[in-house]
Design a protein around this motif. Structure first.
Motif, mmCIF file in Angstrom:
data_model
loop_
_atom_site.group_PDB
_atom_site.id
_atom_site.type_symbol
_atom_site.label_atom_id
_atom_site.label_comp_id
_atom_site.label_asym_id
_atom_site.label_seq_id
_atom_site.Cartn_x
_atom_site.Cartn_y
_atom_site.Cartn_z
ATOM 1 N N GLY A 128 -1.378 -3.893 -0.896
ATOM 2 C CA GLY A 128 -0.843 -3.076 -1.976
ATOM 3 C C GLY A 128 -1.071 -1.602 -1.715
ATOM 4 N N TYR A 129 -2.132 -1.265 -0.989
ATOM 5 C CA TYR A 129 -2.294 0.113 -0.534
ATOM 6 C C TYR A 129 -2.288 0.213 0.988
ATOM 7 C CZ TYR A 129 -7.282 -0.178 0.785
ATOM 8 O OH TYR A 129 -8.461 -0.478 1.393
ATOM 9 N N GLY A 130 -2.417 -0.921 1.665
ATOM 10 C CA GLY A 130 -2.251 -0.893 3.111
ATOM 11 C C GLY A 130 -0.889 -0.348 3.490
ATOM 12 N N LEU A 131 0.131 -0.709 2.710
ATOM 13 C CA LEU A 131 1.470 -0.207 3.002
ATOM 14 C C LEU A 131 1.547 1.302 2.760
ATOM 15 C CD1 LEU A 131 3.481 0.289 0.236
ATOM 16 C CD2 LEU A 131 3.035 -2.144 0.036
ATOM 17 N N LEU A 132 0.713 1.816 1.831
ATOM 18 C CA LEU A 132 0.670 3.257 1.592
ATOM 19 C C LEU A 132 0.041 3.974 2.782
ATOM 20 C CD1 LEU A 132 -0.576 3.347 -2.126
ATOM 21 C CD2 LEU A 132 1.786 3.264 -1.285
ATOM 22 N N ALA A 133 -1.063 3.410 3.293
ATOM 23 C CA ALA A 133 -1.732 3.999 4.446
ATOM 24 C C ALA A 133 -0.822 3.962 5.673
ATOM 25 C CB ALA A 133 -3.036 3.266 4.727
ATOM 26 N N LEU A 134 -0.094 2.864 5.834
ATOM 27 C CA LEU A 134 0.824 2.756 6.963
ATOM 28 C C LEU A 134 1.945 3.783 6.842
ATOM 29 C CD1 LEU A 134 1.779 1.315 9.519
ATOM 30 C CD2 LEU A 134 2.968 -0.331 8.040
#
Length: 286
Positions: A128-134
Motif C-alpha cells: 500500500g505504500y511500497g508502490l509509493l516508494a517505487l
C-alpha cells in the motif's frame, strides 16, 4: 542537478528485483521467534518465515529500526553523494514507531544534512505504500527533485485503493494492530471481513462478507465504483501463496484493462500481524 535517493523500510514488501532496479534503500525491521531475532527480508525470507510460523508455539513479535540505524543510512548516502537529497517513506505511524525512528534519525544529523531529507508517513502498510516508494524511485531516476517527488507521492496516495482479507483476526488482535476492526468477531460462519486502512493509517473493517469468493467479488465491485472505465495497475500481495493472488487476478482481468501487475510477497513483519491466508489488493490508475 542533485540526485534524489529513496529510503523505505522492509514492511513496504517491494519485490527484490524492483528494489535492485530502482536502487531503493531498505531499512529492515526485526522479527523475534523464541528469543531469536532476525532482520526482515535479510535473515528471514517470506517463505522461511511462514514455515517457522506454522511450527511456532508462540506468535512472533516485531520491532522497528532504531533512530541510529536510520541516521547511519542517511549519513552514508549524503556523504557518498554530496549535494544529494533523500525522500524516506515509511510504515504508518498508526501501526508502528518506524516513522518516528526515521524522524529521530534525521534529527541526529547536522543541520545542513537534515535540510536534504524528507520523511513521509505513508499512513499505510505493505505494498500500500511500497508502490509509493517505487513510484518515488522511478521519478528520482527520471530526474525529479525531492519536492516534486513528495507531491507526486501524496497525489498517488490519494488515488490508490487497497483492501485485504485475512483468514483469522487472531494475529491482528494479539499484535494490537486491529484498530477499528476490533468489533469484527473472528470468522464465525465463514465470515470474511474486508479490511482497509483509513486516512490516519489505522486498520478498519469495511464490510463483513460470507465466503472468500463473495468477498473478492465485493472488492471488485468497490474497485469498479472507484475506477470505472479506467485502465488500472494492480498488485496482489500474498502470504507465500502465489496461487491465491492468481485467483484474484483471473477475476479482475475480466472486468478491467490491466496495466502493471505486481505480486508482492507479504513479508515477515506484516505476516506476523496478519497470519496465513491473507490476500491484499492494491489498485491505482495506470
Amino acid at each position: 542537478m542533485s540526485q534524489v535517493f529513496i529510503v523505505t523500510d522492509s514492511t513496504a514488501d517491494i519485490p527484490d528485483e524492483l528494489v535492485a532496479k530502482y536502487q531503493i534503500h531498505v531499512v529492515p525491521l526485526r522479527v523475534v521467534f523464541d528469543q531469536e531475532t532476525y532482520l526482515d527480508g535479510i535473515e528471514l525470507s517470506p517463505a522461511t518465515f511462514y514455515e517457522k510460523l506454522g511450527k511456532a508455539k508462540v506468535l512472533p513479535t516485531t520491532s522497528q529500526p532504531s533512530p541510529v540505524e536510520f541516521m547511519n543510512v542517511y549519513s552514508q548516502i549524503l556523504n557518498d553523494h554530496p549535494g544529494s537529497q533523500i525522500v524516506s517513506i515509511h510504515l504508518s505511524s498508526g501501526m508502528s514507531g518506524t516513522y518516528q525512528s526515521a524522524l529521530l534519525g534525521k534529527s541526529m544529523l547536522e543541520d545542513e544534512q537534515t535540510a536534504e531529507i524528507t520523511v513521509i508517513d505513508s499512513k499505510s502498510a505493505s505494498y500500500g505504500y511500497g508502490l509509493l516508494a517505487l513510484h518515488a524511485a522511478q521519478l528520482a531516476q527520471a530526474g525529479k527533485n525531492a519536492e516534486e517527488i513528495e507531491a507526486a507521492v501524496l497525489k498517488l496516495h490519494e488515488q490508490r485503493k487497497l483492501y485485504f482479507l485475512v483468514d483469522t483476526l487472531e494475529y491482528l488482535q494479539k499484535g494490537g494492530r486491529i484498530g477499528k476492526a476490533s468489533a469484527v468477531l473472528g470468522t464465525l460462519l465463514n465470515i470474511k471481513p474486508v479490511l482497509s486502512i483509513d486516512n490516519e493509517g489505522i486498520i478498519y473493517a469495511v464490510e463483513k462478507i460470507r465466503g472468500q469468493k463473495k468477498a473478492m467479488e465485493r472488492i471488485i465491485q468497490m474497485f469498479e465504483q472507484d475506477f470505472a472505465g479506467q485502465r488500472i495497475n494492480i498488485a496482489v500481495g500474498h502470504t507465500a501463496n502465489p496461487a491465491s493472488a492468481e485467483t484474484f487476478i483471473s477475476l479482475i482481468e475480466t472486468r478491467f484493462e490491466l496495466g502493471e501487475v505486481v505480486y508482492p510477497n507479504i513479508g515477515a513483519v506484516i505476516g506476523s500481524h496478519v497470519g496465513f491466508g491473507t490476500i491484499a489488493i492494491f489498485v491505482w490508475p495506470a
